[in-house]
Scaffold this motif. Sequence first.
Motif, short mmCIF file in Angstrom:
data_model
loop_
_atom_site.label_atom_id
_atom_site.label_comp_id
_atom_site.label_asym_id
_atom_site.label_seq_id
_atom_site.Cartn_x
_atom_site.Cartn_y
_atom_site.Cartn_z
N THR A 1 -21.51 45.27 4.08
CA THR A 1 -21.19 46.64 3.68
C THR A 1 -21.98 46.98 2.42
O THR A 1 -21.86 46.29 1.41
CB THR A 1 -19.69 46.79 3.41
N ASP A 2 -22.79 48.01 2.49
CA ASP A 2 -23.54 48.46 1.31
C ASP A 2 -23.09 49.86 0.94
O ASP A 2 -23.10 50.78 1.76
CB ASP A 2 -25.04 48.47 1.62
N THR A 3 -22.66 50.01 -0.31
CA THR A 3 -22.13 51.30 -0.75
C THR A 3 -22.19 51.40 -2.27
O THR A 3 -22.19 50.39 -2.98
CB THR A 3 -20.68 51.49 -0.28
N HIS A 4 -22.26 52.62 -2.77
CA HIS A 4 -22.15 52.86 -4.20
C HIS A 4 -20.76 53.42 -4.53
O HIS A 4 -20.54 53.95 -5.62
CB HIS A 4 -23.23 53.84 -4.67
N ALA A 5 -19.84 53.31 -3.58
CA ALA A 5 -18.49 53.83 -3.77
C ALA A 5 -17.77 53.05 -4.87
O ALA A 5 -18.11 51.91 -5.20
CB ALA A 5 -17.70 53.74 -2.47
N PHE A 6 -16.73 53.66 -5.43
CA PHE A 6 -15.91 53.00 -6.42
C PHE A 6 -15.15 51.85 -5.77
O PHE A 6 -14.98 51.83 -4.55
CB PHE A 6 -14.94 54.00 -7.05
N PRO A 7 -14.67 50.88 -6.58
CA PRO A 7 -13.98 49.72 -6.00
C PRO A 7 -12.85 50.08 -5.04
O PRO A 7 -12.71 49.48 -3.98
CB PRO A 7 -13.44 48.99 -7.24
N GLY A 8 -12.06 51.08 -5.40
CA GLY A 8 -10.96 51.47 -4.52
C GLY A 8 -11.47 52.01 -3.19
O GLY A 8 -10.92 51.72 -2.13
N GLN A 9 -12.56 52.79 -3.25
CA GLN A 9 -13.15 53.32 -2.03
C GLN A 9 -13.78 52.19 -1.20
O GLN A 9 -13.78 52.23 0.03
CB GLN A 9 -14.21 54.36 -2.38
N MET A 10 -14.31 51.20 -1.89
CA MET A 10 -14.89 50.04 -1.21
C MET A 10 -13.82 49.31 -0.42
O MET A 10 -14.04 48.90 0.73
CB MET A 10 -15.53 49.11 -2.24
N GLU A 11 -12.67 49.12 -1.03
CA GLU A 11 -11.58 48.44 -0.33
C GLU A 11 -11.14 49.24 0.89
O GLU A 11 -10.84 48.68 1.95
CB GLU A 11 -10.39 48.22 -1.28
N GLN A 12 -11.12 50.56 0.76
CA GLN A 12 -10.75 51.41 1.89
C GLN A 12 -11.79 51.31 3.00
O GLN A 12 -11.45 51.26 4.19
CB GLN A 12 -10.64 52.87 1.42
N ALA A 13 -13.06 51.24 2.62
CA ALA A 13 -14.12 51.10 3.62
C ALA A 13 -13.99 49.79 4.38
O ALA A 13 -14.16 49.75 5.60
CB ALA A 13 -15.49 51.18 2.93
N LYS A 14 -13.67 48.73 3.68
CA LYS A 14 -13.52 47.43 4.34
C LYS A 14 -12.28 47.41 5.23
O LYS A 14 -12.27 46.75 6.27
CB LYS A 14 -13.46 46.31 3.29
N HIS A 15 -11.25 48.13 4.80
CA HIS A 15 -10.05 48.23 5.64
C HIS A 15 -10.38 48.95 6.95
O HIS A 15 -9.95 48.53 8.03
CB HIS A 15 -8.95 48.97 4.88
N CYS A 16 -11.14 50.03 6.85
CA CYS A 16 -11.54 50.77 8.06
C CYS A 16 -12.42 49.91 8.96
O CYS A 16 -12.30 49.95 10.19
CB CYS A 16 -12.28 52.05 7.67
N LEU A 17 -13.29 49.12 8.35
CA LEU A 17 -14.15 48.21 9.11
C LEU A 17 -13.31 47.19 9.86
O LEU A 17 -13.51 46.96 11.06
CB LEU A 17 -15.12 47.51 8.16
N TYR A 18 -12.35 46.60 9.16
CA TYR A 18 -11.49 45.59 9.78
C TYR A 18 -10.72 46.19 10.96
O TYR A 18 -10.61 45.58 12.03
CB TYR A 18 -10.52 45.04 8.74
N ARG A 19 -10.20 47.39 10.75
CA ARG A 19 -9.42 48.04 11.82
C ARG A 19 -10.30 48.37 13.03
O ARG A 19 -9.88 48.22 14.18
CB ARG A 19 -8.78 49.32 11.27
N ALA A 20 -11.55 48.81 12.78
CA ALA A 20 -12.47 49.11 13.88
C ALA A 20 -12.79 47.87 14.69
O ALA A 20 -12.86 47.91 15.92
CB ALA A 20 -13.76 49.72 13.32
#
Length: 492
Positions: free
Chosen positions: A168-187
């Motif tokens: 996962t490559d992103t410039h999102a804030f840490p909280g947004q990063m965790e949300q992105a990884k959660h969405c990835l895991y769910r997908a």
Amino acid sequence: MRVLVADDEKLSRVSLISMLEESERDISIAGEATNGEDLLNALSKMQPDVAFVDIRMPKMNGLEAIERGRKLSPHTQWVILSGFSEFDYARKALSLGAFMYLLKPLGMEELGAVLDSLFTKIDQTYQRLDDEFEHYILAALNNGQSPGLAEFVSEARYTKYKVLLIATDTHAFPGQMEQAKHCLYRAIQEAVSGWSSLTCRVAIFTLTSGETAVAMCWQEGEPKDDLQMEVMTDSIYHRINRLTNQRIAYTQVDSSIYANIGGMLAGLQDIRRLLPLRAVIGINHRFSLEELQKQPPAAAHMGLVMTKLVDDYHHHLYMDYCRELEEITTLLRTEQHSKQQIKHMRSFIQYGMNDSAELETAELTTLLTRHADKLLSDKKKLEGEPPDMISEVIYSIEQHYASNISIAQLAERLRITPNYLSSTFHKKTGTTFTKYLTRLRIHRAKELLSTTNLPVKDIALQVGYYSTRHFVKLFIESEGCYPTEYKKQARL
């Protein structure tokens, strides 16, 4: 749910199979057996989820077959069928681990209730086996060995293995990063839903370096099994590709198919080592491990330096960032890079460091130098009057990581409670104080391993660990290899 029906009376078998098919549930008939010996042979080959077994059969009765069959297919659920409501039969069946003891003839309503209970039980079994598979893999990665893994694998006779790794490559804030990884895991969960069985395992887990891994193993069978696996890996990529946006990019790497667990673990380590290549050959793509292995060493080295630089930027490590920038400048001047590679590197910077201005026209070194100036400006502000409490804590960690620094000491200096500081630090950075400190220490250790001839014991001391054994354990958890192995790889 794969079902095996064992009964010496053909009419009884046909009747039960017909009822199972009419139940309108996800059931496939794995096979039939007319006696106890046939049942044992079928169990060994088919590994069914459920076996409906008649008590009285020739050559070997149902209870004897269950007692022996549990070793051949240990996770199969047993449903005993009998025309006799004898207490001793029922007690013996339950003592052998039978799921239920039913009297013939079965009614449709009664069978439906049994099937619903079986589906619940089987789902729980699948989840437990998947969790065990994940546990053994992580133990092997972190400790170099995994007690119980050989027994787990041989028990179900898995013969094919594959692993995927998603960065996962992103410039999102840490909280947004965790949300992105959660969405990835769910997908990924949605993509693999329904694939687990007694002969197939799927494990989804996050590595200490941040990537998400999907490991699979299955028994060799009909060609369609491999095809189904390819369909599932395609589904994973298509689902995570839909999550990509202007802030977040996902890159998937697929391994080969291996004949044993050791091959898969080695393949996973190879992908981890080569994954930085995405900075040069493209993020938001899907690659095979073979494609990465074919890339020239110069591209692999540039990718490694690029990913280190972005990581340094995220962690506000100004001096480290400048060192990586200097090396990238040298590499761009002394080595040939295609226009496509330069384009991929620009994209990597855009996603990793939130750089869109002049992205298409400015030189790479110009873009990166601009970020170095920003880091320096932030550092000066921090050294003067820290803009907030957590920035001051991060600065203290970077200055004193080699000493016995603790969150209690920092909390006392700030005149707040350790619990409050710990909670606030986690909310602001997306990680714990201990993990942040460990990550920084390991990062410094990797630099020393790559650039000096210091022994591991001295390096451990220089980054704040008085116990070499503890340092080595943490290094393996982070990098997946021993410090000595990392030193050899870094100098190849």
